[in-house]
Enzyme design. Structure first.
Site, PDB file in Angstrom:
ATOM      1  N   TRP A  82      57.214  70.389  40.396  1.00  0.00           N
ATOM      2  CA  TRP A  82      58.216  70.908  39.601  1.00  0.00           C
ATOM      3  C   TRP A  82      57.703  71.508  38.165  1.00  0.00           C
ATOM      4  O   TRP A  82      58.104  72.548  38.144  1.00  0.00           O
ATOM      5  CB  TRP A  82      59.160  69.709  38.864  1.00  0.00           C
ATOM      6  CG  TRP A  82      60.392  69.300  39.847  1.00  0.00           C
ATOM      7  CD1 TRP A  82      60.462  68.181  40.507  1.00  0.00           C
ATOM      8  CD2 TRP A  82      61.340  69.858  40.279  1.00  0.00           C
ATOM      9  NE1 TRP A  82      61.809  68.068  40.944  1.00  0.00           N
ATOM     10  CE2 TRP A  82      62.415  69.343  41.141  1.00  0.00           C
ATOM     11  CE3 TRP A  82      62.016  71.313  40.362  1.00  0.00           C
ATOM     12  CZ2 TRP A  82      63.476  69.584  41.755  1.00  0.00           C
ATOM     13  CZ3 TRP A  82      62.987  71.994  40.718  1.00  0.00           C
ATOM     14  CH2 TRP A  82      64.116  70.905  41.603  1.00  0.00           C
ATOM     15  N   SER A  99      69.032  73.790  38.926  1.00  0.00           N
ATOM     16  CA  SER A  99      68.681  73.042  40.128  1.00  0.00           C
ATOM     17  C   SER A  99      68.056  71.741  39.817  1.00  0.00           C
ATOM     18  O   SER A  99      68.352  70.868  40.398  1.00  0.00           O
ATOM     19  CB  SER A  99      67.937  74.006  41.152  1.00  0.00           C
ATOM     20  OG  SER A  99      68.715  75.109  41.313  1.00  0.00           O
ATOM     21  N   TRP A 155      66.187  75.520  36.575  1.00  0.00           N
ATOM     22  CA  TRP A 155      66.363  74.359  35.548  1.00  0.00           C
ATOM     23  C   TRP A 155      67.685  73.716  35.917  1.00  0.00           C
ATOM     24  O   TRP A 155      67.749  72.428  35.940  1.00  0.00           O
ATOM     25  CB  TRP A 155      66.572  75.099  34.050  1.00  0.00           C
ATOM     26  CG  TRP A 155      67.328  74.272  33.290  1.00  0.00           C
ATOM     27  CD1 TRP A 155      66.839  73.059  32.578  1.00  0.00           C
ATOM     28  CD2 TRP A 155      68.654  74.376  32.676  1.00  0.00           C
ATOM     29  NE1 TRP A 155      68.024  72.594  31.503  1.00  0.00           N
ATOM     30  CE2 TRP A 155      68.949  73.189  31.701  1.00  0.00           C
ATOM     31  CE3 TRP A 155      69.535  75.485  32.908  1.00  0.00           C
ATOM     32  CZ2 TRP A 155      70.192  73.364  31.069  1.00  0.00           C
ATOM     33  CZ3 TRP A 155      70.729  75.256  32.143  1.00  0.00           C
ATOM     34  CH2 TRP A 155      71.313  74.225  31.230  1.00  0.00           C
ATOM     35  N   CYS A 210      56.603  60.544  48.361  1.00  0.00           N
ATOM     36  CA  CYS A 210      57.910  61.088  48.814  1.00  0.00           C
ATOM     37  C   CYS A 210      58.915  59.755  48.343  1.00  0.00           C
ATOM     38  O   CYS A 210      58.827  59.126  49.213  1.00  0.00           O
ATOM     39  CB  CYS A 210      57.715  61.595  50.263  1.00  0.00           C
ATOM     40  SG  CYS A 210      59.338  61.657  51.014  1.00  0.00           S
ATOM     41  N   CYS A 253      60.514  58.267  51.391  1.00  0.00           N
ATOM     42  CA  CYS A 253      59.701  57.258  51.896  1.00  0.00           C
ATOM     43  C   CYS A 253      59.633  56.119  51.214  1.00  0.00           C
ATOM     44  O   CYS A 253      59.878  54.891  51.700  1.00  0.00           O
ATOM     45  CB  CYS A 253      58.185  57.893  52.066  1.00  0.00           C
ATOM     46  SG  CYS A 253      58.047  59.384  53.053  1.00  0.00           S
ATOM     47  N   ASN A 304      67.984  65.607  39.357  1.00  0.00           N
ATOM     48  CA  ASN A 304      67.890  64.677  38.581  1.00  0.00           C
ATOM     49  C   ASN A 304      69.037  63.852  38.675  1.00  0.00           C
ATOM     50  O   ASN A 304      68.991  62.583  38.310  1.00  0.00           O
ATOM     51  CB  ASN A 304      67.438  65.173  36.970  1.00  0.00           C
ATOM     52  CG  ASN A 304      66.211  65.624  36.682  1.00  0.00           C
ATOM     53  OD1 ASN A 304      65.441  65.581  37.540  1.00  0.00           O
ATOM     54  ND2 ASN A 304      66.181  66.355  35.806  1.00  0.00           N
ATOM     55  N   ASN A 342      68.011  69.825  37.387  1.00  0.00           N
ATOM     56  CA  ASN A 342      68.891  68.842  36.829  1.00  0.00           C
ATOM     57  C   ASN A 342      69.925  68.270  37.850  1.00  0.00           C
ATOM     58  O   ASN A 342      70.360  67.190  37.706  1.00  0.00           O
ATOM     59  CB  ASN A 342      69.889  69.589  35.736  1.00  0.00           C
ATOM     60  CG  ASN A 342      69.047  69.437  34.297  1.00  0.00           C
ATOM     61  OD1 ASN A 342      68.197  68.554  33.983  1.00  0.00           O
ATOM     62  ND2 ASN A 342      69.587  70.207  33.184  1.00  0.00           N
TER      63      ASN A 342
HETATM   64  C1  LIG Z   1      61.692  71.399  44.531  1.00  0.00           C
HETATM   65  C2  LIG Z   1      61.813  69.816  44.474  1.00  0.00           C
HETATM   66  C3  LIG Z   1      63.066  69.260  44.935  1.00  0.00           C
HETATM   67  C4  LIG Z   1      63.044  67.906  45.112  1.00  0.00           C
HETATM   68  N1  LIG Z   1      64.051  67.448  45.754  1.00  0.00           N
HETATM   69  C5  LIG Z   1      64.177  65.823  45.934  1.00  0.00           C
HETATM   70  C6  LIG Z   1      65.420  65.485  46.623  1.00  0.00           C
HETATM   71  O1  LIG Z   1      66.228  66.074  47.174  1.00  0.00           O
HETATM   72  N2  LIG Z   1      65.385  64.094  46.770  1.00  0.00           N
HETATM   73  C7  LIG Z   1      64.235  63.331  46.234  1.00  0.00           C
HETATM   74  O2  LIG Z   1      64.372  62.097  46.438  1.00  0.00           O
HETATM   75  N3  LIG Z   1      63.402  63.813  45.744  1.00  0.00           N
HETATM   76  C8  LIG Z   1      63.396  65.107  45.128  1.00  0.00           C
HETATM   77  N4  LIG Z   1      62.158  65.575  44.772  1.00  0.00           N
HETATM   78  C9  LIG Z   1      61.438  64.786  43.925  1.00  0.00           C
HETATM   79  C10 LIG Z   1      62.082  64.382  42.681  1.00  0.00           C
HETATM   80  O3  LIG Z   1      62.824  65.397  41.988  1.00  0.00           O
HETATM   81  C11 LIG Z   1      60.902  64.106  41.484  1.00  0.00           C
HETATM   82  O4  LIG Z   1      59.980  65.071  41.290  1.00  0.00           O
HETATM   83  C12 LIG Z   1      60.181  62.796  41.628  1.00  0.00           C
HETATM   84  O5  LIG Z   1      61.229  61.680  41.708  1.00  0.00           O
HETATM   85  C13 LIG Z   1      59.393  62.741  40.612  1.00  0.00           C
HETATM   86  O6  LIG Z   1      60.275  62.461  39.281  1.00  0.00           O
HETATM   87  P1  LIG Z   1      59.665  62.600  37.547  1.00  0.00           P
HETATM   88  O7  LIG Z   1      60.381  61.422  36.983  1.00  0.00           O
HETATM   89  O8  LIG Z   1      58.316  62.429  37.624  1.00  0.00           O
HETATM   90  O9  LIG Z   1      60.151  63.957  37.199  1.00  0.00           O
HETATM   91  P2  LIG Z   1      60.467  65.130  37.741  1.00  0.00           P
HETATM   92  O10 LIG Z   1      61.902  65.241  38.260  1.00  0.00           O
HETATM   93  O11 LIG Z   1      59.494  65.543  39.090  1.00  0.00           O
HETATM   94  O12 LIG Z   1      60.424  66.224  36.669  1.00  0.00           O
HETATM   95  C14 LIG Z   1      59.003  66.459  36.090  1.00  0.00           C
HETATM   96  C15 LIG Z   1      59.040  67.019  34.903  1.00  0.00           C
HETATM   97  O13 LIG Z   1      59.755  68.293  34.785  1.00  0.00           O
HETATM   98  C16 LIG Z   1      60.682  68.132  33.494  1.00  0.00           C
HETATM   99  N5  LIG Z   1      61.967  68.605  33.900  1.00  0.00           N
HETATM  100  C17 LIG Z   1      62.962  67.615  34.328  1.00  0.00           C
HETATM  101  N6  LIG Z   1      64.083  68.124  34.412  1.00  0.00           N
HETATM  102  C18 LIG Z   1      63.943  69.475  34.298  1.00  0.00           C
HETATM  103  C19 LIG Z   1      64.593  70.599  34.193  1.00  0.00           C
HETATM  104  N7  LIG Z   1      65.882  70.422  34.539  1.00  0.00           N
HETATM  105  N8  LIG Z   1      63.906  71.831  33.894  1.00  0.00           N
HETATM  106  C20 LIG Z   1      63.009  71.921  33.493  1.00  0.00           C
HETATM  107  N9  LIG Z   1      62.154  70.882  33.351  1.00  0.00           N
HETATM  108  C21 LIG Z   1      62.572  69.832  33.667  1.00  0.00           C
HETATM  109  C22 LIG Z   1      60.195  66.996  32.534  1.00  0.00           C
HETATM  110  O14 LIG Z   1      59.295  67.148  31.620  1.00  0.00           O
HETATM  111  C23 LIG Z   1      60.117  66.017  33.873  1.00  0.00           C
HETATM  112  O15 LIG Z   1      58.956  65.240  33.474  1.00  0.00           O
HETATM  113  C24 LIG Z   1      61.992  66.936  44.697  1.00  0.00           C
HETATM  114  C25 LIG Z   1      60.765  67.556  43.985  1.00  0.00           C
HETATM  115  C26 LIG Z   1      60.784  68.820  44.161  1.00  0.00           C
HETATM  116  C27 LIG Z   1      59.479  69.548  43.392  1.00  0.00           C
END
Ligand SMILES: Cc1cc2nc3c(=O)[nH]c(=O)nc-3n(C[C@H](O)[C@H](O)[C@H](O)COP(=O)(O)OP(=O)(O)OC[C@H]3O[C@@H](n4cnc5c(N)ncnc54)[C@H](O)[C@@H]3O)c2cc1C
Length: 717
Positions: free
Chosen positions: A407, A477, A475, A59, A62, A482, A479
């Protein structure tokens, strides 16, 4: 006196707890990492109070909070006679029953647990991410414990004194110095300094009531004096802060060599923060390939299945009771998964069976859920037990993983629901998003993520007005998240967050004009997402197998991996079943079957006494049922001996939730095995092995509330 008790009474606890390995905290930190083997033995019946963080290593919040929590632990290290600072990782499957028992649902959860806690004393939650605030909350808590006469033995008397006579009551022969801090009653400075010196045997520090100052002719607050034969002498004159007061007292006692840990700069805390993350390059699997000079993102089935496994086996299972709104949300989510998860046939079948069972229940417990997950594992329907990330693999174990998998799963099911229903006039296109939002609201372990997502989803009905908008809304949301998290501590430096898809992956998704999100050509983005997350494009990649084809394209075309994966799962399943059967036979052989005894179960409802459990804690203990469960365990233990194995026959009078006794209290008192009970009827048998009981005060003995008889157990001894 037992050896452990002897140790506890002789040395501070930090000398004897061997910390568990944890992802966010390690042995360099002052946070005590607990796990299923140390949690109960550390927390229950402890001499001092505990501040426990229940966290999830994946998380983001965390991860962000960990440096602050480490600072709290270091700053309060000198308070260990009164309160310990600990953490437990609820994302670890082995710790999940503990997090369930403590009713933890969001992360991070901070909980204060009183000294001498009983299993049913779940403590009080509070919310803060600020170091100073957390420390004042801890001080308030210890002060309240002092007021109700339940302060830990090593906790100084935190209330201000009015009369000098009271001082001498707590002074001991070894106290070479007596310091008095004059301050307002609500002030924290004096209490901090008292706690800082609470482990120092040479000095006694007291707070004095403002009323008493007249007697001493003192008129500046806060101020600190030491008691000397000829009267009071002010020290740290002109200073009103903790550091100066501590320094002045340190100087005073330094001739007698003090060993107050607070005063010794901790080599650990700074070190832990400055440590640059060591990138385990070899662990990073490239999710981005290159094709014709263009970056290519891929979705892997292993990530989708791993997300599903963690979500259903752990994240849902942590919830003690699922009913009402949250049950509806879960039913909806599983129904959507059963319909749109584009996985192996066996996994889809598992989801369909799970969904039809779930739709038939009114209210379930964590036990029912886990039991059903186990029951549904058959030869032709299963959910993998292992988690393995491919494109969601982070450069450190706490990066990416589960949230990335979720995601990916959410995009996959929205895209596949769109592809499935877009041409139908009856298509309830928002359904999949409502299910995702429901899951996020009620079950997603990261509390902040859940809150943010629920806020975004509040306008979903007006934002999503056509089938394709379902895919695009998620998509957009994603972004937004991100963008918000770019540069955050939870961002994996090897996978920086970017607006998705980047130009390098989809040049045609970008308009030549426009800024920010307006720069996207949304039709082209839709096409890109359909291709990336569409069922036909999901890649199956074997894990560490020899002789696999090099090219991903080749691998995808082959169905041999599916077959291999399936036979591996089946093999494992059979092994587990055989091991369980063997264990049962071994245990059965130990049951002496000499005679049968019947114990009458005490009532549901309050079986506690205010002397044991303060009403403050009772208010926060939301599950009446759990309280009575521990009473059941106590009943059983009173007639059982360590090492005995019992077969317990459940009869028609047995309340169903007796099964939870064996689940929830497993790691504390009994080892339960082979609960062979049909889930809808509480008849059958349970084999338990008593592995020893913890010596805790039994509130029931002094309980004056009458028990109502609600059921009975036949125990064959
Ligand atoms: C529903 C949800 C809400 C979250 N909200 C928060 C929050 O408020 N605060 C927080 O700290 N963390 C939040 N998280 C966790 C955070 O968004 C990331 O999942 C985590 O930091 C891991 O990031 P990552 O780099 O692996 O990529 P992630 O953001 O998890 O993305 C996973 C993969 O999805 C693809 N991707 C990226 N962007 C898009 C897009 N716009 N459309 C389609 N595909 C895409 C890429 O291939 C990417 O590698 C949330 C997770 C989820 C599932």
């Amino acid at each position: 006196m037992s050896f452990k008790r002897y140790l506890l009474s002789t040395f501070p606890i930090f000398l004897i707890i061997s910390p568990a390995l944890s992802l966010l905290y390690d042995s360099n930190d002052d946070v005590i990492s607990l796990d299923n083997s140390t949690f109960y033995s550390t927390i229950l019946g402890s001499q001092f109070a505990w501040n426990v963080e229940f966290y999830n290593s994946w998380c983001g919040h965390c991860i962000n909070f960990a440096p602050t929590y480490k600072k709290v632990a270091t700053d309060t290290k000198g308070w260990q006679g009164a309160v310990g600072v600990a953490a437990i990782d609820c994302s670890e499957a082995k710790n999940q029953p503990i997090c369930t028992h403590y009713g933890v649902q969001g992360f991070p959860t901070l909980r204060l647990i009183p000294p001498g806690a009983l299993p049913e004393e779940l403590g009080v939650n509070y919310f803060s991410i600020d170091q100073t605030e957390i420390e004042t909350i801890i001080i308030d808590y210890l002060t309240n414990l002092t007021i109700i006469n339940r302060a830990p033995k090593g906790c100084p008397y935190l209330l201000p004194l009015r009369h000098m006579e009271n001082i001498w009551q707590s002074a001991k022969e070894n106290h070479k110095h007596l310091a008095l801090i004059f301050e307002e009653e609500e002030a924290y400075l004096g209490r901090q300094v008292m706690l800082d010196f609470s482990l120092n045997p040479n000095i006694l520090v007291h707070r004095m009531d403002v009323q008493s100052t007249k007697k001493f002719g003192i008129n500046t607050f806060p101020s600190m004096y030491i008691f000397q034969p000829h009267g009071l002498q002010q020290i740290a004159k002109g200073f009103t802060d903790r550091v100066s007061f501590v320094k002045a007292l340190t100087a005073l006692v330094s001739s007698g060599k003090i060993d107050n840990p607070h005063l010794l700069p901790s080599p650990h805390s700074e070190h832990a923060e400055q440590k640059a993350p060591q990138m385990q390059q070899e662990m990073v699997q490239e999710m981005v390939g290159k094709k014709n000079g263009k970056e290519k993102y891929l979705v892997f089935m292993q990530d989708l299945e791993s997300a599903l496994t963690y979500c259903l086996r752990q994240e849902v299972a942590i919830h003690q009771d699922i009913g009402g709104e949250s049950l509806k949300a879960l039913q909806h989510f599983v129904r959507i998964l059963a319909k749109f998860f584009p996985g192996r046939e066996e996994v889809s079948r598992f989801l369909r069976k799970l969904s039809s069972w779930l739709d038939s229940v009114q209210d379930i417990t964590s036990y029912h859920w886990s039991h059903q997950m186990e029951t549904l594992q058959t030869v032709d329907s299963f959910l993998p037990e292992n988690i393995h990330w491919v494109s969601c693999q982070g450069s450190q174990t706490y990066f990416r993983g589960y949230p990335c998998g979720m995601w990916t799963l959410f995009h996959t099911i929205t895209v596949n629901s769109y592809l499935y229903g877009k041409d139908s006039a009856k298509f309830l296109y928002r359904d999949v998003l409502t299910a995702v939002a429901g899951y996020m609201k009620h079950f997603f372990g990261c509390s902040y993520c859940s809150k943010h997502f629920t806020q975004m989803a509040a306008t979903m009905d007006s934002d999503v007005t056509s089938p394709k908008e379902v895919v695009l809304w998620l998509w957009r949301s994603h972004n937004k998240v991100n963008k918000r998290l770019h540069g955050d501590a939870s961002e994996d430096p090897m996978h920086p967050k970017v607006l998705f898809p980047p130009k390098s992956a989809c040049p045609k998704c970008y308009n030549t004009l426009g800024t920010q999100e307006a720069q996207f050509d949304e039709e082209a983005v839709l096409g890109y997402l359909l291709e990336l997350y569409g069922a036909d494009h999901i890649v199956n990649i074997p894990d560490g197998e020899e002789g696999i084809p090099d090219s991903i394209g080749e691998r995808r075309d082959m169905d041999w991996w599916q077959k291999m994966q399936r036979s591996k799962d089946l093999e494992k399943l059979q092994q587990i079943r055989q091991q369980k059967q063997e264990k049962r036979e071994r245990l059965l052989a130990k049951v002496p079957r000499l005679h049968s005894t019947k114990i009458i179960l005490p009532a549901i409802g309050p079986s506690y006494n205010r002397r044991c459990i303060n009403s403050e804690f009772m208010r926060t203990t939301n599950s009446k049922r759990l309280r009575s469960l521990s009473t059941y365990s106590t009943e059983i233990l009173e007639i059982g001996k360590t090492g005995e194995v019992w077969m317990i026959a459940l009869n028609h009078e047995t309340p169903c939730y007796i099964l939870d006794v064996f689940k929830h209290f497993e790691s504390m008192w009994v080892k339960s095995h082979q609960v062979e009970v049909p889930i809808d009827r509480c008849e059958g048998s349970v084999l338990i092995e008593i592995t020893g009981s913890k010596s805790v005060k039994r509130c029931r003995r002094i309980n004056t509330i009458t028990h109502e008889i609600v059921g009975s157990l036949d125990i064959i001894l």
